[in-house]
Scaffold this active site. Sequence first.
Site, PDB file in Angstrom:
ATOM      1  N   GLY A  67     -24.856  -9.259   1.112  1.00  0.00           N
ATOM      2  CA  GLY A  67     -25.324 -10.428   1.854  1.00  0.00           C
ATOM      3  C   GLY A  67     -26.565 -10.957   1.177  1.00  0.00           C
ATOM      4  N   CYS A  94     -24.142  -3.183  -1.991  1.00  0.00           N
ATOM      5  CA  CYS A  94     -25.267  -4.096  -2.142  1.00  0.00           C
ATOM      6  C   CYS A  94     -26.133  -4.110  -0.881  1.00  0.00           C
ATOM      7  CB  CYS A  94     -24.780  -5.478  -2.535  1.00  0.00           C
ATOM      8  SG  CYS A  94     -26.117  -6.494  -3.153  1.00  0.00           S
ATOM      9  N   TYR A  95     -26.158  -5.206  -0.135  1.00  0.00           N
ATOM     10  CA  TYR A  95     -26.974  -5.227   1.087  1.00  0.00           C
ATOM     11  C   TYR A  95     -26.557  -4.092   2.028  1.00  0.00           C
ATOM     12  CZ  TYR A  95     -29.358  -6.847   5.276  1.00  0.00           C
ATOM     13  OH  TYR A  95     -30.167  -6.916   6.378  1.00  0.00           O
ATOM     14  N   HIS A 182     -21.667  -4.859  -6.733  1.00  0.00           N
ATOM     15  CA  HIS A 182     -20.502  -5.466  -6.080  1.00  0.00           C
ATOM     16  C   HIS A 182     -19.212  -4.968  -6.747  1.00  0.00           C
ATOM     17  CE1 HIS A 182     -22.509  -8.409  -3.502  1.00  0.00           C
ATOM     18  NE2 HIS A 182     -23.430  -8.458  -4.454  1.00  0.00           N
ATOM     19  N   GLU A 184     -16.329  -5.335  -5.725  1.00  0.00           N
ATOM     20  CA  GLU A 184     -15.204  -6.230  -5.431  1.00  0.00           C
ATOM     21  C   GLU A 184     -15.000  -7.320  -6.467  1.00  0.00           C
ATOM     22  OE1 GLU A 184     -18.099  -6.199  -3.946  1.00  0.00           O
ATOM     23  OE2 GLU A 184     -18.724  -8.152  -3.185  1.00  0.00           O
ATOM     24  N   ASP A 240       2.512 -22.775   3.036  1.00  0.00           N
ATOM     25  CA  ASP A 240       2.188 -22.125   4.306  1.00  0.00           C
ATOM     26  C   ASP A 240       3.183 -22.469   5.405  1.00  0.00           C
ATOM     27  OD1 ASP A 240       0.075 -21.499   2.740  1.00  0.00           O
ATOM     28  OD2 ASP A 240      -1.366 -22.783   3.779  1.00  0.00           O
ATOM     29  N   LYS A 385      -3.766 -16.179   1.014  1.00  0.00           N
ATOM     30  CA  LYS A 385      -2.755 -17.027   0.351  1.00  0.00           C
ATOM     31  C   LYS A 385      -1.788 -16.232  -0.544  1.00  0.00           C
ATOM     32  CE  LYS A 385      -1.613 -21.395  -0.505  1.00  0.00           C
ATOM     33  NZ  LYS A 385      -1.627 -22.484   0.501  1.00  0.00           N
TER      34      LYS A 385
END
Length: 530
Positions: A67, A94-95, A182, A184, A240, A385
């Site tokens: 964050g 991280c945060y 991070h 990710e 979608d 998605k």
Amino acid sequence: MSSATPAAAPDVSNPDVVLVVDFGAQYAQLIARRVREARVYSEIVPSTMPVAEMLAKNPKAIILSGGPSSVYAEGAPRLDRAIFEAGVPVFGMCYGFQLMATTLGGTVDNTGAREYGRTGLHVSKAGSTLFEGTPVEQSVWMSHGDACSAAPEGFSVTASTDVVPVAAFENDEKKLYGVQYHPEVLHSTHGQQILEHFLYRGAGIEPSWTTGNVIEEQVAAIRAQVGDKRAICGLSGGVDSAVAAALVQKAIGSQLTCVYVDHGLMRKGETEQVEKDFVAATGANLKVVDAQERFLDALAGVSDPETKRKIIGREFIRVFEQAQLEILQEEGPEVAFLVQGTLYPDIVESGGGTGTANIKSHHNVGGLPDDIEFQLVEPLRQLFKDEVRMVGQELGLPDEIVQRQPFPGPGLGIRIVGEVTKDRLDLLREADAIAREELTAAGLDREIWQCPVVLLADVRSVGVQGDGRTYGHPIVLRPVSSEDAMTADWSRLPYEVLAKISTRITNEVADVNRVVLDVTSKPPGTIEWE
Ligand code: XMP
């Protein structure tokens, strides 16, 4: 249309849920996607959710996201210590890592030693739960000002950087783990492996979540929700709505009627994809409304882009509602449900929540009650998605539908700069089809985000073709690369591909004597021209 009221959500149980606690910025969604890539189901919760409520979801593990705050800033988000004492494995990033450190008695200093971007990580405990099997020197993505200088008691330090003495720590006994960086993001070269180590080794979760599970769960949930009533789904030609409709069709078969409004602004072959290929793949009841003339009449003489958008939107709602009314008037069980292809990012961005909604439709067209209340069926509300595409593929939808690039609702109506007429639409459809064909043939579909092809209908320039002088229109190619359409860069397409597209368009499309390439990023240029 609109006016939504909350209603009960279909009960879809996910026994192995991992919660991603969102501390702001854009990280939580990416983490949730990475967890699902590891075939573990994940959900995002806001950091303001009381810990008791998080634990009531019975999570198999909890991840604390990064964050933008400093843990020492006034008003910075905090977490009740109870989250670390519930016996649920926790991974702080991280945060989240710094919060874990300070909450449990470690030291985080504002050292002034900032680290942003790609950084070298030195792993000091190569056999640790998170780092086993990864190199002792690896590249990670950092974004922090504060640094942890002492791990809490009971934790062992497993990695450092040149600036940060404690860049990762673990407490296997309590199943608490943290990294300063991070994992990710793709720049962290072993990030996914480390996340998987947390999930499989640290938290002991089996990777078993697949899009196949989603289909089974959703089919059961839709059947329970809809019962023996009927449902309507609007198809737009996009991914979608097609996948949502296919899923509902699988669940309730002929109780579903799909509606497709042919506004005449689609690209070449796209209406046929809905009318023929979609129906062939799903067996759905499809009501096609041919409203091409109505749209052309309404757009006649209009060049202003905002006015065009308003007209297209207005006409669309009117035609769709008329179709709804006709379906309501047909013999059969009550029509009580409207299917929508809402995705997980839409839910997260509008503040989360687990309920579905009702939607009230105020009709402009005469004949039936002014207000009809539908309950929404949103079978994709848990999915990202790329997962929607996988579900679509598994349901047997053709690639042309499932892999379709983003295309605006108002269609080619906003890709003609100037007035929209039938001839201009036909011309643009030809040029667009050529560009799409060549990009596909060159294997570039996955590389580019989308490639609007634009007709500058109000511009003419001199050219020469055959023996004669021409006075034709330019076509603009706008290939872009992007992650989310919020920002974009122009794609550096190979010259040979551009040359081929240009030659074919000027040879094959009458009244076009130039092809130009848009080399503007977004910002300042938008993706569409309008
Ligand atoms: P812009 O032109 O704003 O486009 O950079 C960003 C993305 O949004 C798409 N777009 C639309 N999609 N209805 C849609 O469903 C619309 O009215 C609309 N306008 C733009 C555009 O294609 C790009 O992907």
